[in-house]
Design a protein around this motif. Structure first.
Motif, PDB file in Angstrom:
ATOM      1  N   HIS A  17       0.832  -1.198   0.000  1.00  0.00           N
ATOM      2  CA  HIS A  17       0.000   0.000   0.000  1.00  0.00           C
ATOM      3  C   HIS A  17       0.874   1.259   0.000  1.00  0.00           C
ATOM      4  O   HIS A  17       0.613   2.210  -0.740  1.00  0.00           O
ATOM      5  N   GLU A  18       1.915   1.250   0.813  1.00  0.00           N
ATOM      6  CA  GLU A  18       2.828   2.387   0.856  1.00  0.00           C
ATOM      7  C   GLU A  18       3.518   2.581  -0.492  1.00  0.00           C
ATOM      8  O   GLU A  18       3.649   3.704  -0.978  1.00  0.00           O
ATOM      9  N   ASP A  24       6.092   7.442  -8.592  1.00  0.00           N
ATOM     10  CA  ASP A  24       7.127   6.829  -9.418  1.00  0.00           C
ATOM     11  C   ASP A  24       6.884   5.327  -9.570  1.00  0.00           C
ATOM     12  O   ASP A  24       7.064   4.771 -10.650  1.00  0.00           O
ATOM     13  N   PHE A  25       6.490   4.679  -8.491  1.00  0.00           N
ATOM     14  CA  PHE A  25       6.197   3.247  -8.554  1.00  0.00           C
ATOM     15  C   PHE A  25       5.043   2.998  -9.523  1.00  0.00           C
ATOM     16  O   PHE A  25       5.099   2.099 -10.366  1.00  0.00           O
ATOM     17  N   HIS A  31       2.558   0.979 -16.396  1.00  0.00           N
ATOM     18  CA  HIS A  31       2.480   0.827 -17.851  1.00  0.00           C
ATOM     19  C   HIS A  31       2.300  -0.628 -18.265  1.00  0.00           C
ATOM     20  O   HIS A  31       1.919  -0.920 -19.385  1.00  0.00           O
ATOM     21  N   GLN A  32       2.537  -1.556 -17.353  1.00  0.00           N
ATOM     22  CA  GLN A  32       2.411  -2.971 -17.678  1.00  0.00           C
ATOM     23  C   GLN A  32       0.963  -3.453 -17.621  1.00  0.00           C
ATOM     24  O   GLN A  32       0.668  -4.559 -18.048  1.00  0.00           O
TER      25      GLN A  32
END
Length: 163
Positions: A17-18, A24-25, A31-32
């Protein structure tokens, strides 16, 4: 639309969750995700959370529990287990050198009865789709019971000393 699910404990879920709060994550890994897959996942989760669906899944669980305990009376059935909508049991041959032949016989008998069950080594898995009716699942167990009742005796009788 391939997708998968992982069941985790609260510590892992909190860590994820964090991470998911980090833009950025999301940008790097987001995109996958195919938009159609994401839509299918969202729709599936909505259906799974409905009260009616949860009731049906609980009924499947209870049916597994009842029917697997019933199958335990068969001499070759061992190690019944069930969780959620999955049920499983092991078939064990008294003549250990014929275990593989028993497994082949059982799978062939299932196919002859138009029943496709997953198996691995001595384990047989009953993995009904969520949309399967309780009566169809009961029919599945009746077929399994019929198959086990027709088991050739040489799989359930120990070797004699003459063999």
């Amino acid at each position: 639309l391939p997708c998968g699910m992982v069941i985790t404990d609260s510590k892992i879920r909190q860590t994820l969750h964090e991470k998911l709060q980090n833009n950025d994550f999301k940008r790097i890994h987001g995109h996958q995700t195919n938009p159609l897959t994401a839509a299918a996942i969202t729709a599936s989760l909505d259906i799974l959370q409905q009260t009616e669906t949860q009731k049906h899944l609980n009924e499947i669980y209870q049916l597994h529990e009842s029917k697997l305990h019933w199958l335990m009376r068969k001499p070759i059935v061992r190690n019944i287990r069930f969780i959620g909508v999955m049920g499983a049991f092991d078939i064990i041959c008294e003549r250990h050198n014929q275990q593989q032949a028993l497994q082949y016989w059982f799978q062939q008998a299932c196919m002859d009865n138009q029943l496709l069950l997953a198996s691995h080594k001595s384990s047989i898995y009953i993995l009904p789709p969520y949309c399967m009716s309780l009566s169809d699942l009961e029919d599945t167990y009746e077929k399994i019971d019929k198959i086990l009742a027709s088991l050739p005796l040489h799989y359930i009788t120990p070797c004699s000393s003459e063999e």
